[in-house]
Design an enzyme around this catalytic site. Structure first.
Site, PDB file in Angstrom:
ATOM      1  N   LEU A 187      -0.498 -68.221 -16.616  1.00  0.00           N
ATOM      2  CA  LEU A 187       0.758 -68.542 -15.944  1.00  0.00           C
ATOM      3  C   LEU A 187       1.337 -67.387 -15.139  1.00  0.00           C
ATOM      4  O   LEU A 187       2.468 -67.458 -14.662  1.00  0.00           O
ATOM      5  CB  LEU A 187       1.778 -69.057 -16.970  1.00  0.00           C
ATOM      6  CG  LEU A 187       1.311 -70.306 -17.729  1.00  0.00           C
ATOM      7  CD1 LEU A 187       2.322 -70.697 -18.786  1.00  0.00           C
ATOM      8  CD2 LEU A 187       1.025 -71.462 -16.788  1.00  0.00           C
ATOM      9  N   HIS A 244       1.818 -65.109 -11.872  1.00  0.00           N
ATOM     10  CA  HIS A 244       1.740 -65.292 -10.423  1.00  0.00           C
ATOM     11  C   HIS A 244       0.770 -64.270  -9.835  1.00  0.00           C
ATOM     12  O   HIS A 244       0.754 -63.119 -10.275  1.00  0.00           O
ATOM     13  CB  HIS A 244       3.116 -65.075  -9.780  1.00  0.00           C
ATOM     14  CG  HIS A 244       4.131 -66.089 -10.179  1.00  0.00           C
ATOM     15  ND1 HIS A 244       4.878 -65.971 -11.322  1.00  0.00           N
ATOM     16  CD2 HIS A 244       4.519 -67.245  -9.581  1.00  0.00           C
ATOM     17  CE1 HIS A 244       5.691 -67.009 -11.420  1.00  0.00           C
ATOM     18  NE2 HIS A 244       5.494 -67.801 -10.379  1.00  0.00           N
ATOM     19  N   ASP A 278     -16.129 -49.957 -24.579  1.00  0.00           N
ATOM     20  CA  ASP A 278     -17.433 -50.422 -24.102  1.00  0.00           C
ATOM     21  C   ASP A 278     -18.378 -49.262 -23.818  1.00  0.00           C
ATOM     22  O   ASP A 278     -19.549 -49.299 -24.199  1.00  0.00           O
ATOM     23  CB  ASP A 278     -17.258 -51.272 -22.845  1.00  0.00           C
ATOM     24  CG  ASP A 278     -18.586 -51.769 -22.309  1.00  0.00           C
ATOM     25  OD1 ASP A 278     -19.355 -52.375 -23.090  1.00  0.00           O
ATOM     26  OD2 ASP A 278     -18.870 -51.541 -21.118  1.00  0.00           O
TER      27      ASP A 278
END
Length: 158
Positions: free
Chosen positions: A76, A78, A129
């Site tokens: 949600l 923008h 990672d």
């Protein structure tokens, strides 16, 4: 501070907030995250001996890229035209951790808090990672908004 969730409509359904009528203002948000690790892992990062290369440079670029892609990750949010994204990484050997801070800015109708939080989070995930081959029990923690400026809700500082 509001006492209702802005992304839930009167029917209880999730929706994207309509910012059409909001004024364009200068917006800024700062966030941080930490990743705790073994002293040997941190030493590898600090002295540049990690076999995957410059961990901080890679994490910085990942954080910047993540801020730009936040609306693809958070349903949600923008899509925003960010005017500045800064990601800083600070080794803290006295605590066996790295502190990641991010800054996002724009002139727009909605804030950049999620972009700053995403930048700090993804930079921390990138460190994980890159270093997981030498240490799998690193801990990402304390992801939080440090400060936000601009918009109707005004200034917030943690």
């Amino acid at each position: 501070m509001s006492n209702c969730f802005t992304h839930i409509n009167a029917d209880g359904n999730a929706h994207m907030v309509d910012v059409t009528e909001k004024a364009v203002t200068e917006r800024e948000a700062r966030a941080e995250a930490f990743i705790d690790m073994a002293p040997d892992t941190l030493a590898m990062i600090m002295n540049g001996s990690h076999h995957k290369g410059d961990v901080f440079a890679t994490a910085r670029i990942a954080g910047i890229q993540a801020a730009k892609k936040t609306s693809d990750l958070i349903p949600l949010c923008h899509p925003l035209m960010l005017t500045k994204v800064e990601v800083e990484l600070e080794a803290q050997p006295e605590h066996n951790r790295v502190r990641i801070t991010s800054l996002c800015k724009l002139s727009g109708k909605t804030g950049v808090e999620m972009e700053a939080l995403t930048a700090a989070s993804v930079a921390a995930l990138t460190i994980y990672d890159m270093c997981k081959a030498v240490q799998k029990d690193m801990i990402i923690s304390q992801v939080r908004l440090l400060e936000k400026r601009g918009g109707k809700s005004g200034h917030f500082k943690a």
